[in-house]
Design an enzyme around this catalytic site. Structure first.
Site, PDB file in Angstrom:
ATOM      1  N   ALA A 229      -8.002 -21.560 -81.511  1.00 20.82           N
ATOM      2  CA  ALA A 229      -7.591 -22.673 -80.648  1.00 20.82           C
ATOM      3  C   ALA A 229      -8.759 -23.315 -79.905  1.00 20.82           C
ATOM      4  O   ALA A 229      -8.564 -24.308 -79.211  1.00 20.82           O
ATOM      5  CB  ALA A 229      -6.559 -22.178 -79.643  1.00 20.82           C
ATOM      6  N   HIS A 230      -9.954 -22.732 -80.035  1.00 24.71           N
ATOM      7  CA  HIS A 230     -11.093 -23.221 -79.244  1.00 24.71           C
ATOM      8  C   HIS A 230     -10.706 -23.302 -77.760  1.00 24.71           C
ATOM      9  O   HIS A 230     -10.853 -24.329 -77.104  1.00 24.71           O
ATOM     10  CB  HIS A 230     -11.553 -24.598 -79.737  1.00 24.71           C
ATOM     11  CG  HIS A 230     -12.296 -24.560 -81.027  1.00 24.71           C
ATOM     12  ND1 HIS A 230     -12.024 -23.647 -82.016  1.00 24.71           N
ATOM     13  CD2 HIS A 230     -13.299 -25.337 -81.514  1.00 24.71           C
ATOM     14  CE1 HIS A 230     -12.822 -23.858 -83.056  1.00 24.71           C
ATOM     15  NE2 HIS A 230     -13.610 -24.878 -82.782  1.00 24.71           N
ATOM     16  N   ALA A 231     -10.187 -22.184 -77.257  1.00 27.45           N
ATOM     17  CA  ALA A 231      -9.750 -22.102 -75.865  1.00 27.45           C
ATOM     18  C   ALA A 231     -10.766 -21.288 -75.067  1.00 27.45           C
ATOM     19  O   ALA A 231     -11.316 -20.301 -75.567  1.00 27.45           O
ATOM     20  CB  ALA A 231      -8.376 -21.457 -75.784  1.00 27.45           C
ATOM     21  N   ARG A 277     -17.517 -22.570 -85.618  1.00 24.50           N
ATOM     22  CA  ARG A 277     -17.288 -22.288 -84.198  1.00 24.50           C
ATOM     23  C   ARG A 277     -16.390 -21.065 -84.023  1.00 24.50           C
ATOM     24  O   ARG A 277     -16.585 -20.271 -83.102  1.00 24.50           O
ATOM     25  CB  ARG A 277     -16.675 -23.517 -83.514  1.00 24.50           C
ATOM     26  CG  ARG A 277     -17.614 -24.710 -83.452  1.00 24.50           C
ATOM     27  CD  ARG A 277     -17.096 -25.813 -82.553  1.00 24.50           C
ATOM     28  NE  ARG A 277     -15.929 -26.508 -83.059  1.00 24.50           N
ATOM     29  CZ  ARG A 277     -15.968 -27.536 -83.898  1.00 24.50           C
ATOM     30  NH1 ARG A 277     -17.137 -27.989 -84.347  1.00 24.50           N
ATOM     31  NH2 ARG A 277     -14.852 -28.144 -84.284  1.00 24.50           N
TER      32      ARG A 277
END
Length: 398
Positions: A229-231, A277
């Site tokens: 989620a790129h959180a 990422r």
């Protein structure tokens, strides 16, 4: 506050702590009359979860808009009264350990013979049958056995959650199931028995993560979805935390870099693609954590908002309840009890445009409504006094 969708529905609740009371409270929010049967003299043990001269705030939140009937269901007269009430009811909610309702004469088969239109909701820890059926169960066990806790805690240093997530998810599931059964009754004319459990409800709640394991065979941990989620959660210069969730759209990732003055990271091969990422999340998190320590939280929020980055302050409860958006939505209500005084609660989870809501009624004292409910069933004052003397019922002290 309560709506009026279920104003002609009567719910009899024989449940304690969280799961059943939360399910019934959701129905009360929709206008149902909820009569909570409590064992005299002390009632629901959750009343005493936190010290308070009247009822714990835990109990109070879950039992607004309800009436309390103190009734000893183990006595023959108490059972008789309970059955009289259930004969007129639309919904019965119980969260006894499996088999207890049957021993009390309140099993589904018995009640269906008495009231074929009754919607019967049975809530348990692990299910009504199977190898775990007779085990005692509370929220932490539901979180653990469903896998939820493994997604929220470090397996090398496990910590119990600070909120009863499994209990509330189960109560929400029960309320959902009851509404479905009531809708089905409108079509068929018959009630039905439905059940849920801490295990079933919470596993369903983490179904997205389970689907990932079933597809890939990879056991997820607390970081699996975070990386995808790129959180992020960062601490700012003033030691106040902030939360960011970029999700899938690339525009949010680039907007974050722009707000942070780190557009150079866009060309870094470790972070150039979404998959890169994900693979290098810990390194990326470390780089950005150092950046966020350079400014105060208010400054970061302003910069992030200016670049349309999905971000909010990571609040404690005091900050939440003082937030301008929470105040704008009027999510906190005041309720006054004649003896306990002013109480404040967060209201229900939904709102309906164009519909008026009645003010909430306060949580009841043990047996606060025993006398009026018994009078509805045809009992005279002298009869009620005798039931009180025998310990079959109780009236709240004025």
């Amino acid at each position: 506050m309560a709506f009026s969708f279920l104003k002609d529905i009567t719910v009899v609740e024989c449940s304690t702590f969280v799961t059943g009371p939360y399910a019934a409270s959701l129905l009360a929010d929709l206008g149902a009359r909820v009569i909570k049967i409590e064992s005299p003299p002390d009632g629901d043990p959750y009343r005493y979860f936190a010290p308070d001269p009247f009822f714990s705030f835990n109990f109070a939140h879950l039992n607004r808009n309800k009436e309390s009937l103190a009734l000893d269901l183990k006595s023959s007269k108490g059972k008789e009264i309970g059955l009289e009430l259930l004969k007129r009811a639309d919904v019965f909610v119980e969260n006894f350990r499996p088999g207890t309702a049957e021993r009390l004469g309140l099993g589904y088969d018995s009640l269906r013979a008495l009231n074929p239109r009754l919607v019967y909701c049975a809530i348990s820890a692990f299910g009504q049958s199977g190898p775990y059926a007779n085990k005692p169960g509370f929220d932490t066990l539901g979180q653990a056995v469903s896998g939820l806790l493994s997604l929220l805690s470090d397996p090398d240093e496990p910590k119990v959650m600070g909120m009863a997530v499994s209990d509330y998810v189960t109560g929400l599931s029960a309320g959902y199931g009851i509404l479905g059964a009531l809708l089905g009754r409108e079509k068929s004319g018959d009630g039905c028995r439905m059940e849920t459990s801490l295990l079933q409800s919470t596993l369903s709640f983490v179904g997205e993560t389970a689907a990932g394991y079933l597809r890939t065979g990879v056991i997820p941990n607390r970081m699996a979805r975070v990386k995808n989620a790129h959180a992020f959660a960062f601490v700012c210069k003033d030691q106040l935390p902030i939360a960011i969730h970029c999700s899938v759209p690339e525009k949010f990732w680039l907007a974050l870099l722009k707000a942070a003055d780190r557009m150079d990271l866009a060309a870094d091969p470790r972070f150039k693609t979404r998959d890169a990422r994900r693979q290098n999340y810990e390194t990326l998190e470390s780089v950005l954590a150092a950046v966020f320590l350079t400014r105060r939280r208010a400054e970061w929020l302003q910069r992030l908002e200016a670049n349309d980055v999905p971000s909010v302050p990571l609040y404690n409860m005091a900050e939440v309840l003082n937030d301008p958006q929470v105040r704008h939505l009027d999510l906190v209500e005041d309720v006054a009890h004649p003896q306990a005084g002013k109480l404040q609660f967060v209201g229900g989870p939904v709102r309906y445009d164009g519909l008026t809501k009645e003010p909430s009624t306060p949580p009841p004292l043990v047996g606060e409504h025993s006398a009026p409910i018994l009078k509805e069933l045809g009992y005279e004052t002298a009869d009620i006094e005798q039931l009180v003397a025998q310990g079959i019922t109780k009236r709240a002290q004025a």
